[in-house]
Design a protein around this motif. Structure first.
Motif, short mmCIF file in Angstrom:
data_model
loop_
_atom_site.label_atom_id
_atom_site.label_comp_id
_atom_site.label_asym_id
_atom_site.label_seq_id
_atom_site.Cartn_x
_atom_site.Cartn_y
_atom_site.Cartn_z
N ILE A 56 47.08 36.38 29.89
CA ILE A 56 45.66 36.11 30.14
C ILE A 56 44.97 37.35 30.72
O ILE A 56 43.89 37.73 30.27
N SER A 57 45.59 37.97 31.72
CA SER A 57 45.00 39.18 32.31
C SER A 57 44.86 40.28 31.28
O SER A 57 43.86 40.98 31.23
N TYR A 58 45.87 40.42 30.42
CA TYR A 58 45.83 41.43 29.38
C TYR A 58 44.61 41.22 28.48
O TYR A 58 43.83 42.14 28.23
N ALA A 59 44.43 39.98 28.03
CA ALA A 59 43.31 39.67 27.13
C ALA A 59 41.97 39.95 27.79
O ALA A 59 41.05 40.47 27.15
N LEU A 60 41.86 39.64 29.07
CA LEU A 60 40.60 39.86 29.79
C LEU A 60 40.37 41.35 30.09
O LEU A 60 39.26 41.86 29.93
N LEU A 61 41.41 42.02 30.54
CA LEU A 61 41.25 43.41 30.98
C LEU A 61 40.91 44.35 29.83
O LEU A 61 40.09 45.26 30.00
N ILE A 62 41.51 44.15 28.66
CA ILE A 62 41.23 45.10 27.57
C ILE A 62 39.82 44.94 27.01
O ILE A 62 39.38 45.79 26.23
N GLU A 63 39.11 43.92 27.43
CA GLU A 63 37.71 43.75 27.05
C GLU A 63 36.77 44.55 27.94
O GLU A 63 35.60 44.72 27.63
N GLN A 64 37.28 45.06 29.07
CA GLN A 64 36.46 45.83 30.00
C GLN A 64 36.39 47.29 29.56
O GLN A 64 37.38 47.85 29.09
N ASP A 65 35.23 47.90 29.76
CA ASP A 65 35.10 49.33 29.53
C ASP A 65 36.02 50.05 30.49
O ASP A 65 36.10 49.71 31.68
N GLY A 66 36.73 51.04 30.00
CA GLY A 66 37.60 51.85 30.85
C GLY A 66 39.00 51.31 31.04
O GLY A 66 39.80 51.88 31.77
N VAL A 67 39.31 50.20 30.37
CA VAL A 67 40.67 49.66 30.38
C VAL A 67 41.12 49.55 28.93
O VAL A 67 40.41 48.98 28.10
N ILE A 68 42.28 50.11 28.65
CA ILE A 68 42.79 50.08 27.28
C ILE A 68 44.21 49.52 27.26
O ILE A 68 44.89 49.49 28.30
N PRO A 69 44.66 49.06 26.09
CA PRO A 69 46.08 48.73 25.97
C PRO A 69 46.88 50.00 26.29
O PRO A 69 46.57 51.08 25.79
N ALA A 70 47.87 49.88 27.13
CA ALA A 70 48.62 51.07 27.56
C ALA A 70 49.38 51.68 26.39
O ALA A 70 50.07 50.97 25.66
N PRO A 71 49.24 53.00 26.21
CA PRO A 71 49.99 53.66 25.14
C PRO A 71 51.49 53.38 25.25
O PRO A 71 52.05 53.44 26.34
N TYR A 72 52.10 53.05 24.14
CA TYR A 72 53.53 52.77 24.00
C TYR A 72 53.98 51.46 24.64
O TYR A 72 55.10 51.02 24.42
N LEU A 73 53.15 50.81 25.46
CA LEU A 73 53.57 49.63 26.19
C LEU A 73 52.69 48.40 25.93
O LEU A 73 52.93 47.33 26.48
N ALA A 74 51.68 48.55 25.12
CA ALA A 74 50.73 47.45 24.89
C ALA A 74 51.42 46.22 24.31
O ALA A 74 51.06 45.09 24.66
N ARG A 75 52.41 46.40 23.46
CA ARG A 75 53.09 45.26 22.86
C ARG A 75 53.76 44.38 23.91
O ARG A 75 53.99 43.19 23.69
N ALA A 76 54.03 44.95 25.08
CA ALA A 76 54.64 44.20 26.18
C ALA A 76 53.59 43.76 27.21
O ALA A 76 53.93 43.41 28.33
N LYS A 77 52.32 43.78 26.81
CA LYS A 77 51.19 43.35 27.65
C LYS A 77 51.01 44.25 28.88
O LYS A 77 50.91 43.79 29.99
N TRP A 78 50.93 45.53 28.62
CA TRP A 78 50.59 46.52 29.64
C TRP A 78 49.19 47.03 29.35
O TRP A 78 48.80 47.18 28.18
N VAL A 79 48.44 47.33 30.41
CA VAL A 79 47.12 47.94 30.27
C VAL A 79 47.10 49.26 31.03
O VAL A 79 47.95 49.52 31.88
N GLN A 80 46.11 50.07 30.71
CA GLN A 80 45.92 51.34 31.41
C GLN A 80 44.49 51.44 31.89
O GLN A 80 43.55 51.30 31.11
N ARG A 81 44.33 51.66 33.19
CA ARG A 81 43.01 51.89 33.77
C ARG A 81 42.68 53.36 33.58
O ARG A 81 43.38 54.23 34.09
#
Length: 119
Positions: A56-81
């Motif tokens: 749930i946090s992953y889905a919400l956070l990647i909708e925010q400006d300045g937060v992206i799916p984390a490179p190489y780790l997005a498939r495991a529900k990681w984000v990058q600020r």
């Protein structure tokens, strides 16, 4: 949150260890498993913090400006600020605590007991 503040906060979480790897990234683990990383990549050389989060946090956070799916780790529900202005320090601390909790929950009962995390 600066890298120094990030490291200080993560060091206060239960049973954590820190290694510096991947081009001077500060990598925080619990039970040998990574739950967050602070690194400097790309243009601007700003501290970028990546962390594990719930679906749930992953889905919400990647909708925010300045937060992206984390490179190489997005498939495991990681984000990058991407910038410090994206997520407040207080919210970031809550997400880091949750990342720690998510990863710690995946440890074996034996590991949890050895680390003092309960069984």
């Amino acid at each position: 949150m600066t890298r120094e503040e990030f490291d200080l906060f993560c060091s206060a979480l239960p049973a954590t260890t820190n290694v510096v790897q991947w081009g001077n990234a500060s990598v925080w683990k619990v039970g040998g498993k990574i739950f967050t990383v602070c690194s400097r990549w790309g243009a601007g050389q700003q501290d970028k913090i990546s962390f594990k989060c719930s679906d749930i946090s992953y889905a919400l956070l990647i909708e925010q400006d300045g937060v992206i799916p984390a490179p190489y780790l997005a498939r495991a529900k990681w984000v990058q600020r991407e910038t410090a202005s994206t997520i407040s320090d207080d919210d970031l601390k809550a997400y880091l605590k949750e990342a720690h909790k998510i990863i710690a929950a995946k440890l074996t009962k034996k590991q949890k007991k050895e680390l003092g995390l309960g069984a």
